[in-house]
Write an enzyme that holds these catalytic residues in place. Structure first.
Site, short mmCIF file in Angstrom:
data_model
loop_
_atom_site.label_atom_id
_atom_site.label_comp_id
_atom_site.label_asym_id
_atom_site.label_seq_id
_atom_site.Cartn_x
_atom_site.Cartn_y
_atom_site.Cartn_z
N GLY A 285 0.79 -1.22 0.00
CA GLY A 285 0.00 0.00 0.00
C GLY A 285 0.82 1.27 0.00
O GLY A 285 0.36 2.31 -0.48
N LYS B 227 2.96 1.39 -3.99
CA LYS B 227 2.06 0.60 -4.82
C LYS B 227 2.68 0.18 -6.14
O LYS B 227 2.43 -0.91 -6.65
CB LYS B 227 0.77 1.40 -5.09
N ASN C 128 -8.35 4.98 4.26
CA ASN C 128 -8.13 5.10 2.82
C ASN C 128 -9.22 4.36 2.07
O ASN C 128 -9.76 3.36 2.55
CB ASN C 128 -6.75 4.57 2.43
N PHE D 158 -7.29 0.08 -5.19
CA PHE D 158 -6.30 -0.58 -6.06
C PHE D 158 -5.84 0.33 -7.21
O PHE D 158 -5.73 -0.11 -8.36
CB PHE D 158 -6.86 -1.89 -6.63
N SER E 114 -9.33 -6.23 0.85
CA SER E 114 -9.48 -4.78 0.80
C SER E 114 -10.97 -4.44 0.79
O SER E 114 -11.74 -5.01 0.03
CB SER E 114 -8.83 -4.22 -0.47
N ASN F 137 -12.15 -1.66 -0.29
CA ASN F 137 -12.33 -0.51 -1.18
C ASN F 137 -12.64 -0.87 -2.62
O ASN F 137 -12.73 -0.01 -3.47
CB ASN F 137 -11.07 0.37 -1.13
N THR F 138 -12.75 -2.16 -2.91
CA THR F 138 -13.24 -2.63 -4.20
C THR F 138 -14.53 -3.40 -3.94
O THR F 138 -14.53 -4.39 -3.20
CB THR F 138 -12.21 -3.54 -4.90
N LYS G 52 -3.99 -12.66 2.46
CA LYS G 52 -4.26 -11.56 3.38
C LYS G 52 -5.75 -11.48 3.66
O LYS G 52 -6.56 -11.38 2.74
CB LYS G 52 -3.76 -10.24 2.81
N ASN H 94 -5.86 -7.03 7.19
CA ASN H 94 -6.01 -5.82 6.39
C ASN H 94 -6.72 -4.74 7.23
O ASN H 94 -6.87 -4.89 8.44
CB ASN H 94 -6.81 -6.13 5.12
N GLY I 262 -1.72 -1.74 13.31
CA GLY I 262 -1.49 -0.90 14.47
C GLY I 262 -0.12 -0.98 15.09
O GLY I 262 0.08 -0.48 16.20
#
Length: 354
Positions: A62, A65, A110, A114, A172, A174-175, A210, A239, A289
């Site tokens: 990330g 990238k 975020n 991708f 992820s 975000n997709t 992951k 993730n 973290g």
């Protein structure tokens, strides 16, 4: 933290987060960031899925990238790097703004989606990288793909000859609907395709999986079962999260995946549970973290054979890498461990009770 790094971070924090991200990579490429070089000692050396590491602290996917700053990052003190995610075709990702600093919470949200230059460009840079620590690639799928499961295999087929490991990223947030691929049947089929490609490469490349932190007990059991039966070599836990529990920042309700300090406890509990479920049959990599030596040590004692970080660099800079490693060595010495492997899982029960 050195004065020059403190000044640099302060300047970056006055900018738009995504612009600051890009400038930090430029600074690395231009040699403007002081770097410690390789860091290791006999106590910190370890092995994960056949990869020999000079220390157990890696850079998570990330940050770089497109694999544009590999030479510099290989001198930053990490034991290994992971770049990407890469997709078969270039894609711009989600509309901006898509990155937020939650300073009050030492966190980041975020929703990049991708964004990357595509696997062909990334593979060329991986092929040309200097010798040094192991470098892996996070495998992704194009948002508009008709067969997302096949995309992961495609990326590995193209980039596999140039990486030391590859991570299947079905976690992820975000997709849209990507996390649906974590279901038992879908994940089994996806991993079978990836492993078939891996087995066809001239050189065997370890394949990692992951996973998301937002999985219930039954889902974790299924993930562990699939992972153990699939032929993969390790699990990366975890993730980013969709949870916003306990946040105080006014930006807490922005869309996307949350990383940083608030994720530490939850991701470590997931890690410990996976350690129990896999019973040492698969190495685990702990992410989420990590900003201090104590936290890296807790991940290892919860069951991780290695640890990754990323978001904590937003607040602590790259100097946290040698700080964590020095502290980790001191903690292991204090507790009488002569190797990372000796410490793995020794504190798992405490996290399972939490």
């Amino acid at each position: 933290m050195k004065t020059i790094e403190r000044i640099g971070l302060a300047a970056l924090h006055r900018m738009d987060p995504e612009l600051a991200h890009g400038l930090s990579l430029k600074a690395l490429q231009m040699g403007l960031v002081p770097l410690p070089g390789p860091i290791g000692c006999a106590r910190l050396e370890c092995e994960v899925a056949g990869l020999k590491l000079q220390n157990p602290l890696g850079l998570a996917a990330g940050y770089d990238k497109n694999a544009v700053a590999l030479g510099a990052l290989m001198r930053a003190g990490f034991g290994f790097l992971e770049v990407g995610a890469a997709t078969p075709r270039p894609q711009p990702g989600n509309p901006k703004p898509r990155l937020w600093r939650l300073t009050e919470d030492r966190a980041v949200i975020n929703r990049f989606g991708f964004n990357n230059e595509g696997v062909e460009a990334i593979a060329r840079r991986l092929a040309a990288r200097p010798a040094g620590i192991p470098v892996g690639l996070n495998l992704g799928a194009n948002k508009d793909s008709a067969d997302r499961a096949a995309d992961f295999a495609t990326v590995l087929r193209i980039a596999g000859p140039h990486v030391d490991f590859a991570t299947v990223n079905v976690s992820s947030p975000n997709t849209e609907k990507l996390r649906d691929l974590q279901g038992k049947e879908a994940l089994s089929a996806l991993l079978a395709g990836v492993i078939a490609v891996r087995d066809g490469l001239e050189r065997r490349v370890p394949v990692f999986l992951k996973i998301a932190p937002d999985l219930g007990p039954a889902e974790l059991e299924q993930i562990a079962e699939v992972a153990l039966n699939s032929g993969i070599d390790a699990i990366v836990a975890t993730n980013t999260t969709l949870s916003r529990e306990g946040l105080s920042s006014p930006l807490r309700n922005q869309p996307g995946g949350l990383s940083g300090a608030p994720l530490f406890v939850h991701s470590t509990r997931v890690l410990a549970r996976l350690s129990q479920l896999t019973a040492g049959r698969l190495p685990l990599i702990g992410v989420g973290g990590v900003a201090t030596a104590d936290q890296a040590y807790e991940k290892i004692r919860a069951g991780a054979s290695a640890v990754q970080l990323y978001s904590s660099m937003v607040y602590g800079g790259l100097s946290i890498v040698p700080e964590i490693l020095r502290g980790l060595d001191a903690l292991m010495t204090r507790d009488g461990f002569t190797s990372v492997a000796e410490a793995v899982g020794t504190g798992r029960e405490r996290w399972l009770k939490g």
